[in-house]
Design a protein around this motif. Sequence first.
Motif, PDB file in Angstrom:
ATOM      1  N   GLU A 125      -1.390  -0.060   8.854  1.00 55.56           N
ATOM      2  CA  GLU A 125      -0.750  -0.784   7.747  1.00 55.56           C
ATOM      3  C   GLU A 125      -1.401  -2.143   7.548  1.00 55.56           C
ATOM      4  OE1 GLU A 125       1.398  -1.652   4.553  1.00 55.56           O
ATOM      5  OE2 GLU A 125       1.370   0.295   5.570  1.00 55.56           O
ATOM      6  N   ALA A 126      -1.714  -2.839   8.645  1.00 56.79           N
ATOM      7  CA  ALA A 126      -2.381  -4.142   8.543  1.00 56.79           C
ATOM      8  C   ALA A 126      -3.756  -3.997   7.888  1.00 56.79           C
ATOM      9  CB  ALA A 126      -2.508  -4.774   9.930  1.00 56.79           C
ATOM     10  N   CYS A 127      -4.463  -2.913   8.212  1.00 54.71           N
ATOM     11  CA  CYS A 127      -5.794  -2.693   7.633  1.00 54.71           C
ATOM     12  C   CYS A 127      -5.708  -2.370   6.142  1.00 54.71           C
ATOM     13  CB  CYS A 127      -6.517  -1.575   8.385  1.00 54.71           C
ATOM     14  SG  CYS A 127      -7.106  -2.072  10.023  1.00 54.71           S
ATOM     15  N   LEU A 128      -4.706  -1.601   5.745  1.00 55.78           N
ATOM     16  CA  LEU A 128      -4.527  -1.316   4.326  1.00 55.78           C
ATOM     17  C   LEU A 128      -4.248  -2.597   3.546  1.00 55.78           C
ATOM     18  CD1 LEU A 128      -2.390   1.955   4.432  1.00 55.78           C
ATOM     19  CD2 LEU A 128      -4.745   1.722   3.609  1.00 55.78           C
ATOM     20  N   SER A 129      -3.380  -3.436   4.077  1.00 58.74           N
ATOM     21  CA  SER A 129      -3.047  -4.691   3.410  1.00 58.74           C
ATOM     22  C   SER A 129      -4.263  -5.612   3.321  1.00 58.74           C
ATOM     23  CB  SER A 129      -1.910  -5.385   4.163  1.00 58.74           C
ATOM     24  OG  SER A 129      -1.604  -6.640   3.578  1.00 58.74           O
ATOM     25  N   ALA A 130      -4.997  -5.740   4.454  1.00 57.91           N
ATOM     26  CA  ALA A 130      -6.183  -6.600   4.465  1.00 57.91           C
ATOM     27  C   ALA A 130      -7.261  -6.039   3.549  1.00 57.91           C
ATOM     28  CB  ALA A 130      -6.713  -6.738   5.894  1.00 57.91           C
ATOM     29  N   GLY A 131      -7.363  -4.721   3.455  1.00 62.33           N
ATOM     30  CA  GLY A 131      -8.354  -4.113   2.579  1.00 62.33           C
ATOM     31  C   GLY A 131      -8.099  -4.418   1.117  1.00 62.33           C
ATOM     32  N   ARG A 132      -6.828  -4.410   0.732  1.00 64.89           N
ATOM     33  CA  ARG A 132      -6.502  -4.736  -0.661  1.00 64.89           C
ATOM     34  C   ARG A 132      -6.871  -6.188  -0.974  1.00 64.89           C
ATOM     35  NH1 ARG A 132      -2.005  -1.111   0.370  1.00 64.89           N
ATOM     36  NH2 ARG A 132      -0.763  -2.858   1.182  1.00 64.89           N
ATOM     37  N   VAL A 133      -6.576  -7.081  -0.032  1.00 68.42           N
ATOM     38  CA  VAL A 133      -6.918  -8.489  -0.239  1.00 68.42           C
ATOM     39  C   VAL A 133      -8.431  -8.668  -0.304  1.00 68.42           C
ATOM     40  CG1 VAL A 133      -6.818 -10.789   0.797  1.00 68.42           C
ATOM     41  CG2 VAL A 133      -4.798  -9.322   0.827  1.00 68.42           C
ATOM     42  N   HIS A 134      -9.156  -8.004   0.593  1.00 66.92           N
ATOM     43  CA  HIS A 134     -10.616  -8.092   0.634  1.00 66.92           C
ATOM     44  C   HIS A 134     -11.226  -7.609  -0.685  1.00 66.92           C
ATOM     45  CE1 HIS A 134     -14.594  -8.045   2.548  1.00 66.92           C
ATOM     46  NE2 HIS A 134     -14.765  -6.838   2.038  1.00 66.92           N
ATOM     47  N   ALA A 135     -10.750  -6.489  -1.193  1.00 69.08           N
ATOM     48  CA  ALA A 135     -11.270  -5.952  -2.452  1.00 69.08           C
ATOM     49  C   ALA A 135     -10.974  -6.902  -3.617  1.00 69.08           C
ATOM     50  CB  ALA A 135     -10.663  -4.578  -2.714  1.00 69.08           C
ATOM     51  N   GLY A 136      -9.785  -7.496  -3.614  1.00 71.42           N
ATOM     52  CA  GLY A 136      -9.438  -8.442  -4.670  1.00 71.42           C
ATOM     53  C   GLY A 136     -10.323  -9.672  -4.654  1.00 71.42           C
ATOM     54  N   ARG A 137     -10.644 -10.165  -3.464  1.00 77.57           N
ATOM     55  CA  ARG A 137     -11.525 -11.333  -3.362  1.00 77.57           C
ATOM     56  C   ARG A 137     -12.931 -11.000  -3.850  1.00 77.57           C
ATOM     57  NH1 ARG A 137      -9.639 -13.416   2.662  1.00 77.57           N
ATOM     58  NH2 ARG A 137      -7.786 -14.599   1.976  1.00 77.57           N
ATOM     59  N   LEU A 138     -13.409  -9.799  -3.529  1.00 74.57           N
ATOM     60  CA  LEU A 138     -14.734  -9.404  -3.998  1.00 74.57           C
ATOM     61  C   LEU A 138     -14.789  -9.383  -5.522  1.00 74.57           C
ATOM     62  CD1 LEU A 138     -15.672  -6.525  -1.508  1.00 74.57           C
ATOM     63  CD2 LEU A 138     -16.831  -8.728  -1.741  1.00 74.57           C
ATOM     64  N   ARG A 139     -13.731  -8.867  -6.143  1.00 71.26           N
ATOM     65  CA  ARG A 139     -13.699  -8.809  -7.604  1.00 71.26           C
ATOM     66  C   ARG A 139     -13.615 -10.206  -8.216  1.00 71.26           C
ATOM     67  NH1 ARG A 139     -10.198  -4.410  -6.481  1.00 71.26           N
ATOM     68  NH2 ARG A 139      -8.395  -5.800  -6.797  1.00 71.26           N
ATOM     69  N   ALA A 140     -12.826 -11.059  -7.583  1.00 73.44           N
ATOM     70  CA  ALA A 140     -12.575 -12.381  -8.164  1.00 73.44           C
ATOM     71  C   ALA A 140     -13.692 -13.379  -7.894  1.00 73.44           C
ATOM     72  CB  ALA A 140     -11.250 -12.936  -7.635  1.00 73.44           C
ATOM     73  N   SER A 141     -14.254 -13.350  -6.690  1.00 74.58           N
ATOM     74  CA  SER A 141     -15.191 -14.401  -6.283  1.00 74.58           C
ATOM     75  C   SER A 141     -16.622 -13.936  -6.136  1.00 74.58           C
ATOM     76  CB  SER A 141     -14.720 -15.024  -4.960  1.00 74.58           C
ATOM     77  OG  SER A 141     -13.413 -15.523  -5.064  1.00 74.58           O
ATOM     78  N   GLY A 142     -16.855 -12.639  -5.997  1.00 72.64           N
ATOM     79  CA  GLY A 142     -18.209 -12.146  -5.794  1.00 72.64           C
ATOM     80  C   GLY A 142     -18.556 -12.013  -4.320  1.00 72.64           C
ATOM     81  N   ARG A 143     -19.558 -11.210  -4.061  1.00 74.81           N
ATOM     82  CA  ARG A 143     -19.909 -10.874  -2.681  1.00 74.81           C
ATOM     83  C   ARG A 143     -20.382 -12.085  -1.883  1.00 74.81           C
ATOM     84  NH1 ARG A 143     -21.783  -5.730  -0.175  1.00 74.81           N
ATOM     85  NH2 ARG A 143     -22.887  -6.290   1.746  1.00 74.81           N
ATOM     86  N   ALA A 144     -21.227 -12.922  -2.459  1.00 70.78           N
ATOM     87  CA  ALA A 144     -21.790 -14.053  -1.717  1.00 70.78           C
ATOM     88  C   ALA A 144     -20.688 -14.984  -1.206  1.00 70.78           C
ATOM     89  CB  ALA A 144     -22.786 -14.815  -2.582  1.00 70.78           C
ATOM     90  N   ALA A 145     -19.740 -15.319  -2.075  1.00 70.06           N
ATOM     91  CA  ALA A 145     -18.659 -16.228  -1.680  1.00 70.06           C
ATOM     92  C   ALA A 145     -17.771 -15.591  -0.614  1.00 70.06           C
ATOM     93  CB  ALA A 145     -17.836 -16.616  -2.902  1.00 70.06           C
ATOM     94  N   VAL A 146     -17.446 -14.319  -0.796  1.00 71.42           N
ATOM     95  CA  VAL A 146     -16.600 -13.625   0.183  1.00 71.42           C
ATOM     96  C   VAL A 146     -17.312 -13.511   1.526  1.00 71.42           C
ATOM     97  CG1 VAL A 146     -15.466 -11.442   0.738  1.00 71.42           C
ATOM     98  CG2 VAL A 146     -15.311 -12.385  -1.569  1.00 71.42           C
ATOM     99  N   ALA A 147     -18.627 -13.236   1.505  1.00 72.88           N
ATOM    100  CA  ALA A 147     -19.378 -13.119   2.756  1.00 72.88           C
ATOM    101  C   ALA A 147     -19.388 -14.438   3.518  1.00 72.88           C
ATOM    102  CB  ALA A 147     -20.808 -12.661   2.469  1.00 72.88           C
ATOM    103  N   ALA A 148     -19.512 -15.554   2.804  1.00 74.59           N
ATOM    104  CA  ALA A 148     -19.493 -16.861   3.462  1.00 74.59           C
ATOM    105  C   ALA A 148     -18.135 -17.123   4.106  1.00 74.59           C
ATOM    106  CB  ALA A 148     -19.825 -17.955   2.454  1.00 74.59           C
TER     107      ALA A 148
END
Length: 367
Positions: free
Chosen positions: A200-223
């Motif tokens: 359940e924690a991984c599903l929740s974190a995955g949704r947040v991670h995907a949202g950040r990628l869409r909103a900020s882009g890969r470079a910013a999320v990777a940093a």
Amino acid sequence: MQRPPIPVIRLGGTGEVAAALPHLLGFRPAESVVLVSLRGPGGSQVGLTVRADLPPPGSAAALARALAARVVTDEPDAVLLAVVSEAPDRALPPVLPVGSGAVEAWPELPHRDVVHEVVLALDGRDVPVREALLVRGGRWWDYDCPYACCEPGAGTPVPAGASPLAAAAVAAGAVLAPDRAALAARIAPPDGPAAAAMAEACLSAGRVHAGRLRASGRAAVAAEASTLVVDAAAACRPGPATAGARLSDARVAEVLWALTLSEVRDRALGLALGDDAPAAEVLWTECTRRAPVPLDGPPATLLAVSAWLRGDGATANVALDRAMAADPDAPLPQLLADGLAACLPPAQLRALISETLAPDPRSAGAG
């Protein structure tokens, strides 16, 4: 700052080597054949140690050639051969002297066929076998010793107490496992409510991670993710501030999703070369143990690298098995497994990682 090299350990008598086998391997071997590379003055410096299960009848020659090929990568001056087995002494067929009845045959130590094939394989590579031992039931025998102490049924007790190698292993953070299965159990995933909570924690974190990628882009999320991983490793440093602390499921899940980015994995790989290497290994162990498939692949790969650089090939093999089970098509775990099978020394792996992570001078000033 790079970690200091693995300390050189020099063992004394044959019994001390027999006692040290579990520490050389990281677990207590059973029904195994073990080759220990010996180097330095008098062949007293222990080098590479390789192990395999004792072969079925008719397969000793092939196994011997494979083991010899692996141990010679360490360029040994000689090799110590140890057979670890609880097999009983082997009864030979009765002898029939001229003019008399059958005479009871003298028993011999088991697995002499394996010893013979290993000696032949190493002789073909100009590497002598200094000693060939049987370790059984807390005692050891020398296959070539003609004295009563090495007769079948006799043997010499394996020395008890802490050896220099055992002390060095503990200082390096190694924990001796009862067998290879116990090594795998240390990073086995949880079940029941713990597994459900982590999923359940991984599903929740995955949704947040995907949202950040869409909103900020890969470079910013990777940093951001790289900083998150470094901070999580720092939280695993030994000391009063972290004593008894345990990373939450939510934090582990964030690390797992961060490691799905190759840029983050590269920076995480560099942690194995610095002062935070022990803390990073703790983090990779915890992430591998608690991660659901396939998120366990990247931390298991990083754990394998950390263990390998520490000289713990057994744990590295177990972690790579986990990584390849998570993603059979992932290239890095397979490359590492090939290197480990070829007995690539930890120093060479360290150099390869340093070279891979070094900035390309051609890119300096670009932009």
